[in-house]
Write an enzyme that holds these catalytic residues in place. Structure first.
Site, short mmCIF file in Angstrom:
data_model
loop_
_atom_site.label_atom_id
_atom_site.label_comp_id
_atom_site.label_asym_id
_atom_site.label_seq_id
_atom_site.Cartn_x
_atom_site.Cartn_y
_atom_site.Cartn_z
N HIS A 123 -5.90 -17.90 -54.03
CA HIS A 123 -6.63 -18.03 -55.29
C HIS A 123 -6.22 -16.96 -56.28
O HIS A 123 -5.95 -15.82 -55.92
CB HIS A 123 -8.14 -17.94 -55.04
CG HIS A 123 -8.70 -19.23 -54.53
ND1 HIS A 123 -9.74 -19.28 -53.63
CD2 HIS A 123 -8.37 -20.52 -54.79
CE1 HIS A 123 -10.02 -20.54 -53.36
NE2 HIS A 123 -9.20 -21.31 -54.04
N HIS A 182 -4.47 -28.28 -57.26
CA HIS A 182 -4.93 -26.96 -56.79
C HIS A 182 -4.73 -26.85 -55.27
O HIS A 182 -4.16 -25.87 -54.77
CB HIS A 182 -6.40 -26.77 -57.15
CG HIS A 182 -7.03 -25.53 -56.59
ND1 HIS A 182 -7.20 -24.38 -57.33
CD2 HIS A 182 -7.52 -25.24 -55.35
CE1 HIS A 182 -7.78 -23.44 -56.58
NE2 HIS A 182 -7.99 -23.94 -55.38
N GLU A 183 -5.19 -27.86 -54.53
CA GLU A 183 -5.12 -27.78 -53.06
C GLU A 183 -3.68 -27.76 -52.57
O GLU A 183 -3.34 -27.05 -51.62
CB GLU A 183 -5.88 -28.95 -52.43
CG GLU A 183 -7.39 -28.95 -52.72
CD GLU A 183 -8.08 -27.64 -52.35
OE1 GLU A 183 -7.64 -26.97 -51.38
OE2 GLU A 183 -9.05 -27.28 -53.04
N HIS A 230 -2.30 -24.39 -52.42
CA HIS A 230 -2.59 -23.69 -51.16
C HIS A 230 -1.64 -24.14 -50.06
O HIS A 230 -1.11 -23.32 -49.31
CB HIS A 230 -4.02 -24.00 -50.68
CG HIS A 230 -5.09 -23.36 -51.50
ND1 HIS A 230 -5.06 -22.03 -51.86
CD2 HIS A 230 -6.23 -23.88 -52.02
CE1 HIS A 230 -6.15 -21.76 -52.59
NE2 HIS A 230 -6.88 -22.84 -52.70
#
Lengths: 78, 376
Positions: free
Chosen positions: B138, B128-129, B132
């Site tokens: 998101h 997930h990170e 980014h």
């Protein structure tokens, strides 16, 4: 009348959450809007993002979601 | 999916990363195997592979000097004026692509990091990170990797929404091997929407579709959509049938040849069990729909073109079954996807339609779209 401790805790949690993830300005930074209006708007923004019912009010589902473990990046990418 | 303002992305497909040890990084777990350094390395490498598998991006590890993505574990205030908050809550963060702190990824050292479903799975959070760090913001799709709230899943982490998002920045992987992304969350207002299962749960209506369920409270206008696993990690990602027995305060969930009993959010001890414990023959491999009729104390179980009647009081299957769906419920067709019972009416769902059937007069009263309950 003053909020009960439980309600106060929820409000503290919500304000912290909205400042961190939804860019809710703190203190006197709210350009022309009353603090209540801004607060409700931000709750609504969060509810809309998470596909909850948009009420602008701190209901149980909204509080429940605010307590969940999550990523620290704001949901408002700006 | 969403991107950052100005669609921030890396201008080259060769991205470097370096792992910086700020403090002792591994939390020793008492109840699971220790997370060794090599486990951390593997989790992070696999997290990068998630994104390189579907884009032209290539990640190279540096052991010294400045990398595009600097990775570290830190606690509370860790040098970027975006402090962590101790255990739980905020797990990690990463900065969008750019110079300096851009791309850097920080994990909260106060969390318990694991390589399984306990606490917080490092591979999933890192995937997930790194999303980014590559330019993804998101997503509001609760089934996508870039959804902000943590949830554990064993399956391939990317959804179609994630892949669409990252490929709109970098394009596809020219040598892409076959991947099986998770489908996007179902749209409640899709006119062709069909349901997997419908049940009541303590006054709320629960509708299962794919990996998700909607929760509809009579006093709320909007249904709430959630991943099944977020609420009930023990039950599978696909539910075939479900019903509530309000007398026992349990909801029975069926998937394949197994069934689970839920008491609110908790799994009842002793479950899952095989559906054949109800008295179904072994040749039955799946229940299509189930509904409990409070007035009679019977639960109807629908399989293919037949249905069975189960007596909740005696815990046995009624004799004389199975019977034909088409014969006993004329007008609803010969198969059922889901069923519910309210105030003397049975609601049968098949494909995108819903049949309101009067149990007493034995006929179809109304035909509606299956998702008319959502007031689209």
């Amino acid at each position: 009348k003053p909020l009960s401790t439980g309600e106060k805790d929820k409000e503290v949690l919500a304000k912290k959450y909205l400042r961190r993830y939804y860019g809710m300005p703190a203190g006197l930074q709210r350009a022309g809007k009353s603090s209540d209006t801004m607060y409700e708007e931000k709750i609504g923004e969060m509810q809309k993002f998470f596909r909850l019912e948009v009420t602008g009010q701190l209901d149980d589902d909204t509080v429940e979601l605010m307590k969940m473990a999550r990523c620290g990046v704001p949901d408002v990418a700006e | 999916y969403n991107h950052f303002p100005r669609d921030l992305k890396w201008e080259t497909t060769n991205v470097t990363f370096r792992f910086v040890l700020k403090i002792k990084i591994i939390r020793i777990l008492n109840y699971t195997p220790d997370l060794k350094k090599m486990d951390v390395d593997r989790a992070l490498r696999n997290a990068f592979n998630v994104w390189s598998d579907v884009t032209p991006l290539r990640f190279k590890k540096l052991h010294e000097g400045n990398a595009d993505i600097m990775i570290s574990f830190g606690a509370k205030e860790h040098g970027d004026f975006n402090p962590f908050d101790g255990p739980e809550g905020l797990l990690a963060h990463a900065y969008p692509p750019g110079k300096g702190i851009g791309g850097d990824t920080h994990f909260d050292e106060d969390e318990t990091w694991t390589k399984d479903d306990h606490a917080f799975n490092l591979f999933l959070v890192a995937s997930h990170e790194f999303g980014h760090a590559l330019g993804m913001a998101h997503s509001s799709d609760p089934g996508s990797l870039m959804y902000p709230v943590y949830s554990y899943a064993k399956s391939y982490p990317l959804s179609e929404d994630d892949i669409k998002g990252i490929q709109s920045l970098y394009g596809p992987n020219p040598n892409q091997r076959k991947v099986n992304p998770k489908p996007d969350a179902p749209n409640k207002c899709d006119p062709e929407l069909d349901f997997d299962a419908v049940t009541e749960l303590r006054g709320e209506t629960i509708i299962f579709k794919d990996r998700f369920y909607w929760r509809l409270h009579p006093q709320m206008h909007e249904p709430e959509q959630t991943l099944i696993k977020s609420t009930w990690p023990e039950i599978p990602n696909k539910v075939d049938a479900a019903y509530e027995n309000p007398e026992k305060d349990v909801v029975m969930i069926f998937s394949g040849i197994k069934m689970w009993a839920l008491n609110g959010y908790n799994l009842v001890e002793g479950y899952p069990k095989y559906i054949h414990k109800l008295g179904l023959p072994k040749k039955i491999r799946k229940i299509d729909a189930a509904v409990h009729i409070r007035d009679t104390g019977k639960t109807l179980l629908f399989t293919d073109e037949e249905y069975w009647s189960y007596d909740e009081q005696t815990g046995t299957m009624d004799s004389g079954f199975p019977q034909s769906i088409e014969k006993d419920f004329p007008g609803i067709g010969d198969e059922v996807d889901a069923a519910a019972y309210h105030y003397g009416y049975l609601y049968f769902y098949h494909d995108h339609l819903q049949f309101e059937y009067s149990y007493s007069s034995r006929k179809v009263i109304r035909i509606m779209r299956a998702n008319s309950i959502f007031n689209c």
